[in-house]
Design an enzyme around this catalytic site. Structure first.
Site, PDB file in Angstrom:
ATOM      1  N   HIS A 108      27.073  29.490  11.318  1.00  9.42           N
ATOM      2  CA  HIS A 108      27.239  30.799  11.958  1.00  9.42           C
ATOM      3  C   HIS A 108      26.223  31.810  11.458  1.00  9.42           C
ATOM      4  O   HIS A 108      25.893  32.755  12.156  1.00  9.42           O
ATOM      5  CB  HIS A 108      28.668  31.300  11.778  1.00  9.42           C
ATOM      6  N   ARG A 136      32.676  36.703  20.017  1.00  7.29           N
ATOM      7  CA  ARG A 136      33.354  36.033  18.900  1.00  7.29           C
ATOM      8  C   ARG A 136      34.222  37.074  18.191  1.00  7.29           C
ATOM      9  O   ARG A 136      33.791  37.721  17.242  1.00  7.29           O
ATOM     10  CB  ARG A 136      32.327  35.448  17.920  1.00  7.29           C
ATOM     11  N   ARG A 172      36.771  35.663  23.160  1.00  5.95           N
ATOM     12  CA  ARG A 172      37.438  34.501  22.575  1.00  5.95           C
ATOM     13  C   ARG A 172      38.419  34.984  21.529  1.00  5.95           C
ATOM     14  O   ARG A 172      38.091  35.833  20.692  1.00  5.95           O
ATOM     15  CB  ARG A 172      36.406  33.587  21.933  1.00  5.95           C
ATOM     16  N   GLU A 217      35.431  22.093  23.014  1.00  4.14           N
ATOM     17  CA  GLU A 217      34.596  21.911  21.824  1.00  4.14           C
ATOM     18  C   GLU A 217      35.114  20.796  20.927  1.00  4.14           C
ATOM     19  O   GLU A 217      34.652  20.619  19.809  1.00  4.14           O
ATOM     20  CB  GLU A 217      34.413  23.222  21.052  1.00  4.14           C
ATOM     21  N   ASN A 239      28.315  23.600  19.799  1.00  3.07           N
ATOM     22  CA  ASN A 239      28.105  23.521  18.350  1.00  3.07           C
ATOM     23  C   ASN A 239      29.186  22.641  17.715  1.00  3.07           C
ATOM     24  O   ASN A 239      28.902  21.731  16.950  1.00  3.07           O
ATOM     25  CB  ASN A 239      28.152  24.913  17.710  1.00  3.07           C
ATOM     26  N   ASP A 240      30.429  22.945  18.067  1.00  2.99           N
ATOM     27  CA  ASP A 240      31.507  22.122  17.522  1.00  2.99           C
ATOM     28  C   ASP A 240      31.609  20.793  18.254  1.00  2.99           C
ATOM     29  O   ASP A 240      31.902  19.773  17.637  1.00  2.99           O
ATOM     30  CB  ASP A 240      32.843  22.886  17.594  1.00  2.99           C
ATOM     31  N   ARG A 270      28.638  20.455  10.711  1.00  2.00           N
ATOM     32  CA  ARG A 270      27.568  21.387  11.091  1.00  2.00           C
ATOM     33  C   ARG A 270      27.095  22.255   9.930  1.00  2.00           C
ATOM     34  O   ARG A 270      26.069  22.905  10.013  1.00  2.00           O
ATOM     35  CB  ARG A 270      27.996  22.254  12.288  1.00  2.00           C
ATOM     36  N   CYS A 285      28.734  27.880  26.121  1.00  2.00           N
ATOM     37  CA  CYS A 285      28.462  29.034  25.248  1.00  2.00           C
ATOM     38  C   CYS A 285      27.942  28.610  23.880  1.00  2.00           C
ATOM     39  O   CYS A 285      27.639  29.447  23.049  1.00  2.00           O
ATOM     40  CB  CYS A 285      29.697  29.917  25.105  1.00  2.00           C
TER      41      CYS A 285
END
Ligand code: PEP
Ligand code: MG
Length: 544
Positions: free
Chosen positions: A188, A296, A332, A431, A454-455, A465, A502
């Site tokens: 992040h 986020r 989210r 995700e 990403n996830d 990650r 996203c």
């Protein structure tokens, strides 16, 4: 001149002075001091500086995020001036003949423990505040680069690694670039650097951090991951030129403002943007995004030292919706846990936090937190076009439970005579591989899917990650991930839902054509990638 090599995570060039970011805890040592009066006056000076900094931050927060969110900094000033707190520090310095840093750290521990042991939840949460103000004073005492202060020269922040909570607390106006010795490109912190449009290099290595000094001159090339410390004249010239060329390229992209996201054969797609705070809205508008595809919301929590109240959240969501003037805003719900840790949640340490108690799992088991956020979201919905999406979904029953809670919140608001929009879209993040595989069963329950690549990549490829040592095994274009996205797109459309991406992969222009051919309806990217993706879309011809 010395050259170091890391991995660039946001392409841009920065030239400036280095400022070392030391974690305050690591800097505190117990040192025996003869001149205790001198030490007390060092503390007084550091405290006075902290008071000024807090006032500046309060004023800035007041302008940017409103009074409710700014209030905490006023409380911090009061705590810093508290008699018991000050007496404790002075008496530790005097009675133990120790340095002020140590006295502040011990006082912080004692007070934090005392607050944590209280029955009242509000008082318990003050533990994080007392640590926060004490860290500020310690930073001032150690001369640590206090990027919390609102003034001064812009600098290149160099750190061992940065946690998301540390990154958000930096004064963004003072950061020219980030360089971390460790860290992974999908963390992040890297994502935040991209959102902030600042050159960033991760994994520069321990030697880099051991050898650089505060205040030395450096060039950071976020494209190649190179860092030049004490650059010679030729290097400075070359990189000033590269910086100029990059800025020119970005300026040319600005000509795409106001244009449609349309392929040569007339296929349209929405290009939205990802944000982490209300303060990012300027960048969203400057880059002409069609909406916000991912807010986020957990950063509202990370920026706070206690649970943000319904009113605080309502004010933030309302501001985003109003600023976007009717354009879609997808917020989210809280995705805390894993690398996004927040002291006041008191989460247990876990062996595998990415597979642990995070995101929707927290919300479904601590409904008080979830309902407060949902109430704020529903109330704010009347100020624009809101979508709410839920992270880390793995099952149908989770979605059913969420929908039931949403219905409960709506009923409660109606009973209290509070309005909300009937047009809110509800969506889930795809995700986890589980969500993609059962997307045929999830799609009928929601209005949209948003793929968190990403996830999804981390879980599909079984590659943490956060772990830089396995980046070589992370094939971001892995067919397994792409097929899961494709499968989710087919299932979404079969059931009348739309689908966006996203995660960071949405901005990868090598995949834009493939995404369009899959029927992806929306790509949500960091603000500075909006026009680049628009440009990529405009060169495609899907009829061929
Ligand atoms: C993702 O996982 O792709 C995503 C967008 O969420 P985050 O990066 O915040 O986990
Ligand atoms: Mg995610």
């Amino acid at each position: 001149m010395k050259i170091y090599q890391g991995k660039g995570v946001y392409g841009a060039v920065a030239i400036g002075k280095i400022s070392l970011f030391k974690k305050p805890e690591a800097a505190v040592k117990r040192v025996r001091i003869e001149n205790t009066d001198g030490e007390k006056s060092r503390f007084e000076q550091a405290k006075a500086a902290a008071m000024d900094q807090l006032q500046e931050i309060y004023d800035k927060a007041l302008r940017e995020v409103g009074e409710a969110n700014a209030a905490i900094f006023e409380i911090h000033r009061m705590m810093l001036d508290d008699d018991d707190y000050n007496e404790s520090i002075n008496s530790i310095i005097e009675s133990q003949s120790v340095n002020a840093e140590y006295a502040v750290a011990v006082t912080a521990d004692n007070f934090a423990e005392m607050f944590s042991a209280m029955d009242d939840a509000y008082m318990q949460a003050r533990a994080a505040d007392v640590r926060d103000i004490s860290n500020r004073v310690i930073n001032n005492l150690t001369g640590n680069s206090s990027v919390h202060a609102g003034t001064g020269e812009r600098v290149i922040i160099c750190a061992f690694d940065l946690a998301p909570s540390e990154t958000v607390s930096l004064d963004k106006d003072r950061v020219l670039a980030f360089v971390t010795a460790h860290g992974s490109s999908n963390s992040h912190t890297a994502i935040l650097a991209r959102n902030m449009n600042i050159p960033a290099v991760i994994g520069a290595g321990d030697d880099f951090l051991n050898e650089v000094r505060d205040g030395c001159q450096a060039v950071v090339d976020g494209f190649t991951g190179e860092i030049f410390v004490d650059p010679d004249e030729d290097t400075c010239k070359k990189y000033l030129e590269k910086q100029r060329a990059d800025e020119e390229k970005k300026r040319l992209l600005q000509e795409l403002r106001g244009k449609e996201n349309i392929t040569l054969d007339g296929h349209r797609i929405n290009i939205y943007t990802n944000i982490g705070s209300v303060g990012d809205i300027g960048k969203v508008l400057a880059n002409d995004a069609g909406g916000i595809g991912l807010f986020r919301s957990e950063f509202l929590y990370l920026e706070n030292s206690d649970f943000p109240t319904e009113e605080q959240q309502f004010a933030a969501y309302k501001k985003v919706l109003e600023s976007m003037a009717g354009k879609k805003v997808i917020i989210r719900t809280l995705d805390i846990g894993a690398d996004k840790q927040c002291d006041y949640f008191n989460l247990k340490k876990e062996e595998n936090p990415a597979l642990g108690y995070r995101a929707i799992r927290i919300c479904l088991t601590r409904p008080d937190i979830f309902r407060t956020q949902l109430r704020a979201l529903y109330r704010a919905s009347v100020y624009g076009s809101l979508g709410i999406m839920f992270p880390m979904i793995t099952s149908v029953s989770e979605v059913e439970k969420i929908l039931e809670i949403c219905e409960g919140v709506k009923g409660e608001l109606r009973a209290q005579g509070m309005g909300y929009s009937e047009g809110i879209e509800l969506g889930i993040m795809i995700e986890t591989p589980a969500a993609a595989v059962i997307s045929d069963r999830l799609a009928p329950l929601v209005d949209f899917f948003s793929v968190g690549t990403n996830d999804l990549t981390q879980y599909t490829l079984a590659c943490d990650r956060q772990n830089p040592d396995i980046e070589q095994f992370v094939d971001t274009h892995h067919e397994a991930v792409l097929r899961l996205i494709e499968m989710s797109a087919e299932n979404a459309h079969k059931h009348g839902a739309w689908i966006g991406i996203c995660g960071e992969l949405g901005a990868d222009t090598e995949l834009t054509e493939r995404f369009l051919r899959m029927g992806i309806d929306e790509l949500s990217v960091s603000p500075s990638f909006v026009l680049k993706v628009r440009e990529a879309v405009s060169t495609l011809d899907l009829s061929k």
